[in-house]
Write an enzyme that holds these catalytic residues in place. Structure first.
Site, PDB file in Angstrom:
ATOM      1  N   THR A  12      45.989 -18.261  56.748  1.00 52.64           N
ATOM      2  CA  THR A  12      45.437 -19.413  56.004  1.00 52.64           C
ATOM      3  C   THR A  12      43.958 -19.182  55.724  1.00 52.64           C
ATOM      4  OG1 THR A  12      44.857 -20.730  57.975  1.00 52.64           O
ATOM      5  CG2 THR A  12      47.071 -21.042  57.019  1.00 52.64           C
ATOM      6  N   MET A  89      43.821 -10.033  65.665  1.00 55.20           N
ATOM      7  CA  MET A  89      43.837 -10.220  67.104  1.00 55.20           C
ATOM      8  C   MET A  89      43.769  -8.932  67.917  1.00 55.20           C
ATOM      9  SD  MET A  89      43.433 -13.234  67.167  1.00 55.20           S
ATOM     10  CE  MET A  89      43.427 -13.602  68.907  1.00 55.20           C
ATOM     11  N   LEU A  92      38.252  -4.399  68.563  1.00 57.93           N
ATOM     12  CA  LEU A  92      37.881  -3.151  67.893  1.00 57.93           C
ATOM     13  C   LEU A  92      36.912  -2.344  68.750  1.00 57.93           C
ATOM     14  CD1 LEU A  92      37.474  -4.647  64.307  1.00 57.93           C
ATOM     15  CD2 LEU A  92      39.338  -3.184  65.122  1.00 57.93           C
ATOM     16  N   HIS A 108      35.687 -17.701  64.436  1.00 56.76           N
ATOM     17  CA  HIS A 108      36.186 -18.052  65.778  1.00 56.76           C
ATOM     18  C   HIS A 108      36.327 -19.567  65.845  1.00 56.76           C
ATOM     19  CE1 HIS A 108      36.872 -17.559  70.065  1.00 56.76           C
ATOM     20  NE2 HIS A 108      36.077 -18.596  70.253  1.00 56.76           N
ATOM     21  N   GLU A 141      29.787  -5.405  69.412  1.00 56.12           N
ATOM     22  CA  GLU A 141      30.694  -4.786  70.389  1.00 56.12           C
ATOM     23  C   GLU A 141      31.162  -5.813  71.409  1.00 56.12           C
ATOM     24  OE1 GLU A 141      28.117  -0.884  70.607  1.00 56.12           O
ATOM     25  OE2 GLU A 141      29.875  -0.691  71.896  1.00 56.12           O
ATOM     26  N   VAL A 143      32.619  -9.015  72.537  1.00 58.67           N
ATOM     27  CA  VAL A 143      33.532  -9.896  71.811  1.00 58.67           C
ATOM     28  C   VAL A 143      32.967 -11.317  71.670  1.00 58.67           C
ATOM     29  CG1 VAL A 143      35.830 -10.948  71.846  1.00 58.67           C
ATOM     30  CG2 VAL A 143      35.547  -8.576  72.509  1.00 58.67           C
ATOM     31  N   LYS A 170      40.872 -25.659  61.616  1.00 57.07           N
ATOM     32  CA  LYS A 170      41.153 -24.731  60.522  1.00 57.07           C
ATOM     33  C   LYS A 170      40.641 -25.240  59.182  1.00 57.07           C
ATOM     34  CE  LYS A 170      44.949 -21.663  61.809  1.00 57.07           C
ATOM     35  NZ  LYS A 170      46.275 -21.162  61.404  1.00 57.07           N
ATOM     36  N   ALA A 172      37.947 -26.803  58.727  1.00 54.83           N
ATOM     37  CA  ALA A 172      36.527 -26.430  58.715  1.00 54.83           C
ATOM     38  C   ALA A 172      36.379 -24.921  58.489  1.00 54.83           C
ATOM     39  CB  ALA A 172      35.867 -26.830  60.028  1.00 54.83           C
ATOM     40  N   GLU A 173      37.264 -24.133  59.138  1.00 51.22           N
ATOM     41  CA  GLU A 173      37.216 -22.672  58.957  1.00 51.22           C
ATOM     42  C   GLU A 173      37.374 -22.311  57.488  1.00 51.22           C
ATOM     43  OE1 GLU A 173      40.101 -20.675  61.454  1.00 51.22           O
ATOM     44  OE2 GLU A 173      39.683 -22.036  63.114  1.00 51.22           O
TER      45      GLU A 173
HETATM   46  N1  LIG Z   1      34.363  -5.345  69.345  1.00 51.59           N
HETATM   47  C1  LIG Z   1      34.823  -6.504  68.856  1.00 51.59           C
HETATM   48  N2  LIG Z   1      36.090  -6.541  68.368  1.00 51.59           N
HETATM   49  C2  LIG Z   1      36.609  -7.730  67.902  1.00 51.59           C
HETATM   50  C3  LIG Z   1      37.927  -7.780  67.418  1.00 51.59           C
HETATM   51  C4  LIG Z   1      38.486  -8.963  66.994  1.00 51.59           C
HETATM   52  C5  LIG Z   1      37.730 -10.138  67.017  1.00 51.59           C
HETATM   53  C6  LIG Z   1      38.389 -11.412  66.593  1.00 51.59           C
HETATM   54  N3  LIG Z   1      38.537 -12.295  67.759  1.00 51.59           N
HETATM   55  C7  LIG Z   1      39.233 -11.935  68.900  1.00 51.59           C
HETATM   56  C8  LIG Z   1      38.729 -12.340  70.134  1.00 51.59           C
HETATM   57  C9  LIG Z   1      39.388 -12.036  71.313  1.00 51.59           C
HETATM   58  C10 LIG Z   1      40.564 -11.308  71.277  1.00 51.59           C
HETATM   59  C11 LIG Z   1      41.274 -10.983  72.548  1.00 51.59           C
HETATM   60  O1  LIG Z   1      40.723 -11.066  73.644  1.00 51.59           O
HETATM   61  N4  LIG Z   1      42.600 -10.619  72.438  1.00 51.59           N
HETATM   62  C12 LIG Z   1      43.381 -10.274  73.569  1.00 51.59           C
HETATM   63  C13 LIG Z   1      43.329  -8.772  73.740  1.00 51.59           C
HETATM   64  C14 LIG Z   1      43.898  -8.075  72.502  1.00 51.59           C
HETATM   65  C15 LIG Z   1      43.677  -6.562  72.577  1.00 51.59           C
HETATM   66  O2  LIG Z   1      44.010  -5.966  73.653  1.00 51.59           O
HETATM   67  O3  LIG Z   1      43.134  -6.007  71.579  1.00 51.59           O
HETATM   68  C16 LIG Z   1      41.101 -10.886  70.044  1.00 51.59           C
HETATM   69  C17 LIG Z   1      40.428 -11.184  68.851  1.00 51.59           C
HETATM   70  C18 LIG Z   1      36.402 -10.117  67.466  1.00 51.59           C
HETATM   71  C19 LIG Z   1      35.827  -8.905  67.916  1.00 51.59           C
HETATM   72  C20 LIG Z   1      34.467  -8.817  68.440  1.00 51.59           C
HETATM   73  O4  LIG Z   1      33.712  -9.819  68.457  1.00 51.59           O
HETATM   74  N5  LIG Z   1      34.026  -7.612  68.880  1.00 51.59           N
HETATM   75  N1  LIG Z   2      40.781 -16.377  64.951  1.00 48.74           N
HETATM   76  C1  LIG Z   2      41.534 -17.574  64.758  1.00 48.74           C
HETATM   77  O1  LIG Z   2      42.890 -17.279  64.464  1.00 48.74           O
HETATM   78  C2  LIG Z   2      43.382 -18.247  63.538  1.00 48.74           C
HETATM   79  C3  LIG Z   2      43.938 -17.501  62.354  1.00 48.74           C
HETATM   80  O2  LIG Z   2      44.617 -18.379  61.560  1.00 48.74           O
HETATM   81  P1  LIG Z   2      45.106 -17.866  60.102  1.00 48.74           P
HETATM   82  O3  LIG Z   2      43.876 -17.582  59.286  1.00 48.74           O
HETATM   83  O4  LIG Z   2      45.958 -16.624  60.314  1.00 48.74           O
HETATM   84  O5  LIG Z   2      45.903 -19.038  59.566  1.00 48.74           O
HETATM   85  C4  LIG Z   2      42.216 -19.136  63.138  1.00 48.74           C
HETATM   86  O6  LIG Z   2      42.224 -20.357  63.833  1.00 48.74           O
HETATM   87  C5  LIG Z   2      41.006 -18.335  63.576  1.00 48.74           C
HETATM   88  O7  LIG Z   2      39.913 -19.107  63.997  1.00 48.74           O
END
Ligand SMILES: Nc1nc2ccc(CNc3ccc(C(=O)NCCCC(=O)O)cc3)cc2c(=O)[nH]1
Ligand SMILES: N[C@@H]1O[C@H](COP(=O)(O)O)[C@@H](O)[C@H]1O
Length: 203
Positions: A12, A89, A92, A108, A141, A143, A170, A172-173
């Site tokens: 979305t 999800m 990186l 987020h 780096e 998260v 969402k 608002a997102e």
């Molecule tokens: N290094 C870096 N990379 C990211 C990748 C995705 C997102 C999106 N938000 C995310 C924030 C947290 C997670 C997380 O903890 N997932 C469970 C473990 C998944 C896995 O093992 O990969 C995933 C996306 C943000 C970041 C960030 O802020 N920094």
């Molecule tokens: N990171 C979170 O994951 C959700 C993704 O929703 P969508 O954009 O796939 O509908 C959103 O709530 C976003 O904040």
């Protein structure tokens, strides 16, 4: 500015970014959508909008580095300049995040630095906060710790569940993310050498 959107699901936020980029005044052109999971609704949204899609299935890679390397190769193949993580999800690796420093955004579902990580709405409800919201930030780096570009406040209702709160946040997102994408794609906002937000003087 050539933009890629990375997704893992419903899309979305992707849809909101697509609508924004359609506007003639937009500085963004979404040229690619990458999903780490096959068959998700977000891929159909991209196809309907005539946007090229690629699936890089993380289950097929032996390491996070190999997965990230493939994602980076696809981004380079399409001449991508800005990357938007929209419900993506996978964490990186440092190498990829450093390479795209100041060019990679994430949305987020909380007012960072509160409620980092997954289950942000559950954390907010358990904390009993009266307001929450969403944050668009540059990806660092660490998260959910990158420089904040845009935030929008959302009220928490007594009756809220994770579901109802997620739905309201969402909305608002879907305003904040397109606005932030525009700011970065147009150069109105960039990341300074000290990794802090810089607004160009024309603002
Ligand atoms: N290094 C870096 N990379 C990211 C990748 C995705 C997102 C999106 N938000 C995310 C924030 C947290 C997670 C997380 O903890 N997932 C469970 C473990 C998944 C896995 O093992 O990969 C995933 C996306 C943000 C970041 C960030 O802020 N920094
Ligand atoms: N990171 C979170 O994951 C959700 C993704 O929703 P969508 O954009 O796939 O509908 C959103 O709530 C976003 O904040």
């Amino acid at each position: 500015t050539r933009v890629a959107v990375l997704i893992s699901g419903t899309g979305t936020n992707l849809q909101a970014l697509i609508e924004q980029a359609k506007s003639p005044s937009s500085a963004a052109e979404i040229v690619l959508v990458v999903s780490n999971r096959p068959g998700v609704l977000g891929l159909k949204r991209a196809a309907l909008a005539g946007i090229q899609t690629r699936v890089v299935d993380h289950k097929l890679y032996g390491s996070r580095a190999e997965f990230d390397g493939t994602v980076d190769r696809v981004l380079e193949e399409f001449g991508v300049e800005v990357v938007c993580l929209a419900g993506f999800m996978r964490i990186l690796s440092g190498a990829l995040v450093r390479k795209w420093n100041g060019k990679m955004l994430n949305v987020h579902p909380s007012l960072l630095p509160s409620f980092k990580g997954v289950h942000a709405h559950r954390q907010a409800l358990q904390a009993g906060v009266r307001i929450t919201g969403c944050t668009v930030h540059f990806v660092a780096e660490e998260v959910d710790a990158g420089a904040i570009i845009m935030q929008e406040v959302v009220p928490v209702l007594e009756s809220d569940t994770e579901e109802s709160l997620s739905e309201r946040v969402k909305e608002a997102e879907h305003r904040a993310f397109p606005a932030a994408m525009e700011l970065v794609a147009s150069g109105a906002v960039c990341l300074g050498d000290d990794n802090r937000i810089v607004w160009s003087h024309t603002q």
